[in-house]
Design a protein around this motif. Structure first.
Motif, mmCIF file in Angstrom:
data_model
loop_
_atom_site.group_PDB
_atom_site.id
_atom_site.type_symbol
_atom_site.label_atom_id
_atom_site.label_comp_id
_atom_site.label_asym_id
_atom_site.label_seq_id
_atom_site.Cartn_x
_atom_site.Cartn_y
_atom_site.Cartn_z
ATOM 1 N N UNK A 1 19.033 -11.536 -10.212
ATOM 2 C CA UNK A 1 18.210 -12.532 -9.181
ATOM 3 C C UNK A 1 18.200 -11.817 -8.110
ATOM 4 N N UNK A 2 19.292 -11.728 -7.870
ATOM 5 C CA UNK A 2 20.076 -11.118 -6.417
ATOM 6 C C UNK A 2 19.931 -9.283 -5.860
ATOM 7 N N UNK A 3 20.425 -8.737 -7.157
ATOM 8 C CA UNK A 3 19.382 -7.649 -6.773
ATOM 9 C C UNK A 3 18.207 -7.055 -7.324
ATOM 10 N N UNK A 4 17.479 -8.164 -7.553
ATOM 11 C CA UNK A 4 15.732 -7.952 -7.830
ATOM 12 C C UNK A 4 15.114 -8.141 -6.476
ATOM 13 N N UNK B 1 3.885 -10.619 -10.267
ATOM 14 C CA UNK B 1 4.329 -10.038 -11.728
ATOM 15 C C UNK B 1 2.892 -9.072 -12.333
ATOM 16 N N UNK B 2 1.804 -10.371 -11.992
ATOM 17 C CA UNK B 2 0.456 -9.836 -12.067
ATOM 18 C C UNK B 2 -0.154 -8.607 -11.994
ATOM 19 N N UNK B 3 0.497 -8.419 -10.389
ATOM 20 C CA UNK B 3 0.296 -7.236 -9.445
ATOM 21 C C UNK B 3 1.076 -6.125 -10.221
ATOM 22 N N UNK B 4 2.229 -6.025 -10.759
ATOM 23 C CA UNK B 4 2.864 -4.786 -11.751
ATOM 24 C C UNK B 4 2.116 -4.120 -12.903
ATOM 25 N N UNK B 5 1.781 -5.957 -13.193
ATOM 26 C CA UNK B 5 1.555 -5.103 -14.653
ATOM 27 C C UNK B 5 -0.312 -4.574 -14.544
ATOM 28 N N UNK B 6 -1.270 -5.287 -13.070
ATOM 29 C CA UNK B 6 -1.959 -4.701 -13.040
ATOM 30 C C UNK B 6 -1.812 -2.571 -12.934
ATOM 31 N N UNK C 1 1.185 -1.558 0.085
ATOM 32 C CA UNK C 1 -0.076 0.252 -0.079
ATOM 33 C C UNK C 1 1.215 1.546 0.083
ATOM 34 N N UNK C 2 1.976 1.178 -0.050
ATOM 35 C CA UNK C 2 2.376 2.471 -0.168
ATOM 36 C C UNK C 2 3.562 2.360 -1.206
ATOM 37 N N UNK C 3 3.135 4.052 -2.232
ATOM 38 C CA UNK C 3 3.569 3.783 -3.019
ATOM 39 C C UNK C 3 5.139 3.654 -3.352
ATOM 40 N N UNK C 4 5.901 3.526 -2.080
ATOM 41 C CA UNK C 4 7.477 3.470 -2.740
ATOM 42 C C UNK C 4 7.939 1.623 -2.814
ATOM 43 N N UNK C 5 7.082 1.488 -2.340
ATOM 44 C CA UNK C 5 6.909 -0.299 -2.481
ATOM 45 C C UNK C 5 6.536 -0.302 -3.590
ATOM 46 N N UNK C 6 5.742 -0.248 -4.089
ATOM 47 C CA UNK C 6 5.380 -0.565 -5.677
ATOM 48 C C UNK C 6 5.859 0.068 -6.256
ATOM 49 N N UNK C 7 6.913 1.392 -6.079
ATOM 50 C CA UNK C 7 7.230 1.793 -7.631
ATOM 51 C C UNK C 7 8.625 0.753 -7.489
ATOM 52 N N UNK C 8 9.072 0.533 -6.041
ATOM 53 C CA UNK C 8 10.498 -0.959 -6.207
ATOM 54 C C UNK C 8 9.686 -2.355 -7.500
ATOM 55 N N UNK C 9 8.686 -2.571 -6.970
ATOM 56 C CA UNK C 9 8.426 -3.447 -7.372
ATOM 57 C C UNK C 9 8.434 -3.376 -8.953
ATOM 58 N N UNK D 1 10.149 -7.287 -12.489
ATOM 59 C CA UNK D 1 10.375 -7.502 -13.593
ATOM 60 C C UNK D 1 11.646 -8.847 -13.965
ATOM 61 N N UNK D 2 12.672 -8.030 -12.936
ATOM 62 C CA UNK D 2 14.094 -8.555 -12.332
ATOM 63 C C UNK D 2 14.305 -9.441 -12.259
ATOM 64 N N UNK D 3 13.481 -9.931 -11.236
ATOM 65 C CA UNK D 3 13.556 -11.172 -11.009
ATOM 66 C C UNK D 3 12.873 -12.211 -12.050
ATOM 67 N N UNK D 4 12.162 -11.611 -12.726
ATOM 68 C CA UNK D 4 11.088 -12.664 -13.405
ATOM 69 C C UNK D 4 12.158 -12.699 -14.727
ATOM 70 N N UNK D 5 13.021 -12.052 -15.244
ATOM 71 C CA UNK D 5 13.236 -11.955 -16.166
ATOM 72 C C UNK D 5 14.939 -13.158 -15.494
ATOM 73 N N UNK D 6 15.580 -13.270 -14.450
ATOM 74 C CA UNK D 6 16.368 -13.852 -14.001
ATOM 75 C C UNK D 6 15.874 -15.607 -13.733
ATOM 76 N N UNK D 7 14.542 -15.454 -13.003
ATOM 77 C CA UNK D 7 14.167 -16.519 -13.446
ATOM 78 C C UNK D 7 14.468 -17.805 -14.499
ATOM 79 N N UNK D 8 13.936 -16.841 -15.843
ATOM 80 C CA UNK D 8 13.780 -17.105 -16.623
ATOM 81 C C UNK D 8 14.551 -17.638 -17.175
#
Length: 174
Positions: free
Chosen positions: A106-109, A137-142, A16-24, A29-36
């Motif tokens: 992955x670690x930086x993400x 990831x769906x939350x970020x897109x939403x 609910x904190x905008x700073x947290x959302x912005x870090x997401x 995406x970094x974590x998601x790309x790293x996992x792929x």
């Protein structure tokens, strides 16, 4: 099966904190790309089609997302396809640079994520429900869709359950 609103609201409770959302917007995406990337090996050829754990995981995730919501699911599917395409050349790297890129991103993400949760004052959602790893990831897109003025009905339903994103109060020196 939980609905789109069920999943996104449960995840939003931790965001609910905008700073947290912005870090997401950066960390997820970094974590998601790293996992792929990290799942891009090994590759098996099945009837002329390159099959990897990344492809299997992406297809399974895409089915999950599309079943929850067609529009957001198609965006997620396109993003997953783009990540699969982007990692195609990287999976040919020697093992050390391939692992360095994958583990490094992955670690930086995750560091970025934990900075956001420091601002939030709350642990990440996946700690209480492992599905948070798939919903993130769906939350970020939403959230991007909300920022673009799209899917207001989804945003409203989430805010009915989880409350609005908190506004930051700026301290002014008088």
């Amino acid at each position: 099966m939980k609905t789109l609103i069920d999943h996104l609201s449960q995840y939003a409770d931790y965001h609910r904190d905008p700073r947290n959302i912005h870090t997401h917007f950066v960390g997820v995406p970094m974590i998601m790309f790293a996992v792929v990337l990290l799942l891009s090996r090994p590759v098996w050829w099945l009837a002329g089609v390159p099959l990897s754990p990344a492809l299997v995981g992406a297809v399974a995730a895409a089915v999950f997302y599309v079943r929850l919501d067609l529009r957001l699911g198609l965006v997620m599917s396109a993003l997953l396809a783009a990540m699969l395409a982007a990692t195609t050349g990287m999976d040919a790297l020697a093992t050390t640079p391939w692992l360095a890129w994958g583990v490094g991103m992955f670690a930086v993400g995750w560091v970025i994520q934990f900075v956001g949760h420091y601002y939030e004052g709350r642990k990440p959602a996946f700690v209480d429900d492992v599905m948070g790893l798939l919903v993130g990831p769906l939350f970020v897109v939403a959230e991007w869709s909300f920022a673009l003025g799209l899917r207001k009905e989804v945003q409203h339903a989430i805010e009915q359950r989880s409350g609005p994103v908190r506004e930051r109060v700026l301290e002014r020196a008088h």
